[in-house]
Design an enzyme around this catalytic site. Sequence first.
Site, PDB file in Angstrom:
ATOM      1  N   ARG A  80      -1.144   5.991  -2.745  1.00 17.83           N
ATOM      2  CA  ARG A  80      -0.283   5.114  -3.537  1.00 17.83           C
ATOM      3  C   ARG A  80      -1.103   3.924  -4.014  1.00 17.83           C
ATOM      4  O   ARG A  80      -2.302   3.875  -3.790  1.00 17.83           O
ATOM      5  CB  ARG A  80       0.949   4.680  -2.752  1.00 17.83           C
TER       6      ARG A  80
ATOM      7  N   GLN B  29      -6.234   0.008  -3.496  1.00 18.63           N
ATOM      8  CA  GLN B  29      -7.266   0.773  -2.812  1.00 18.63           C
ATOM      9  C   GLN B  29      -7.173   0.606  -1.309  1.00 18.63           C
ATOM     10  O   GLN B  29      -7.587   1.474  -0.564  1.00 18.63           O
ATOM     11  CB  GLN B  29      -8.640   0.338  -3.314  1.00 18.63           C
TER      12      GLN B  29
ATOM     13  N   TYR C 194      -2.617  -3.066   3.735  1.00 16.70           N
ATOM     14  CA  TYR C 194      -2.625  -3.708   5.042  1.00 16.70           C
ATOM     15  C   TYR C 194      -1.194  -3.906   5.509  1.00 16.70           C
ATOM     16  O   TYR C 194      -0.370  -4.464   4.792  1.00 16.70           O
ATOM     17  CB  TYR C 194      -3.335  -5.070   4.996  1.00 16.70           C
TER      18      TYR C 194
ATOM     19  N   GLY D 264       5.097   0.227  -2.913  1.00 18.50           N
ATOM     20  CA  GLY D 264       4.275   1.382  -3.241  1.00 18.50           C
ATOM     21  C   GLY D 264       5.027   2.655  -2.939  1.00 18.50           C
ATOM     22  O   GLY D 264       5.310   2.943  -1.783  1.00 18.50           O
TER      23      GLY D 264
ATOM     24  N   CYS E 160      -2.831  -5.003  -3.347  1.00 16.80           N
ATOM     25  CA  CYS E 160      -2.245  -4.121  -4.363  1.00 16.80           C
ATOM     26  C   CYS E 160      -3.213  -3.848  -5.511  1.00 16.80           C
ATOM     27  O   CYS E 160      -2.800  -3.531  -6.623  1.00 16.80           O
ATOM     28  CB  CYS E 160      -0.931  -4.694  -4.876  1.00 16.80           C
TER      29      CYS E 160
END
Length: 148
Positions: free
Chosen positions: A6, A9, A12, A79, A108
């Site tokens: 999603r 990269q 967290y 996401g 994001c």
Amino acid sequence: MLKVDRGGQVTYHGPGQLVIYVMLDLRRAGLGVRDTVRRIETAVVEWLGSLGIAAHGNVAAPGVYTSQGDHEAKIAALGLRVRNGCTYHGVAVNVAMDLSPFADIDPCGFPGLAVTQLKDLGVSRTVDEAAAELAPVLAGCLAHQCSR
């Protein structure tokens, strides 16, 4: 690190963050992907509004944002993964956590994106309390009962 399918990269999640996985059959719910994203954002915005926090979504960068001082900061990341018409993953709201790990990533996928949390905006909630408040708002919005 765990590879995910999603947005961004690196994702967290940590203690003090409310993570809600929204699993829907979009066809049965009569929803499209964009509409679902907007409804999730709207639910978070409505809930934050009930706490006295002005927030908004951003069509170009899904999630929920609020003003913090003289800049905009992301308080909720969104996401979704859609496979065979069903959604996986969902939304993460920063409640009361250590935000320092976000300094080591591009939240994001956006370099320099500021993040914030309820605690820094003067709202004291546990993750469980936040979940109990947000869940019915989210369910209502996904059932076509958003106030917006």
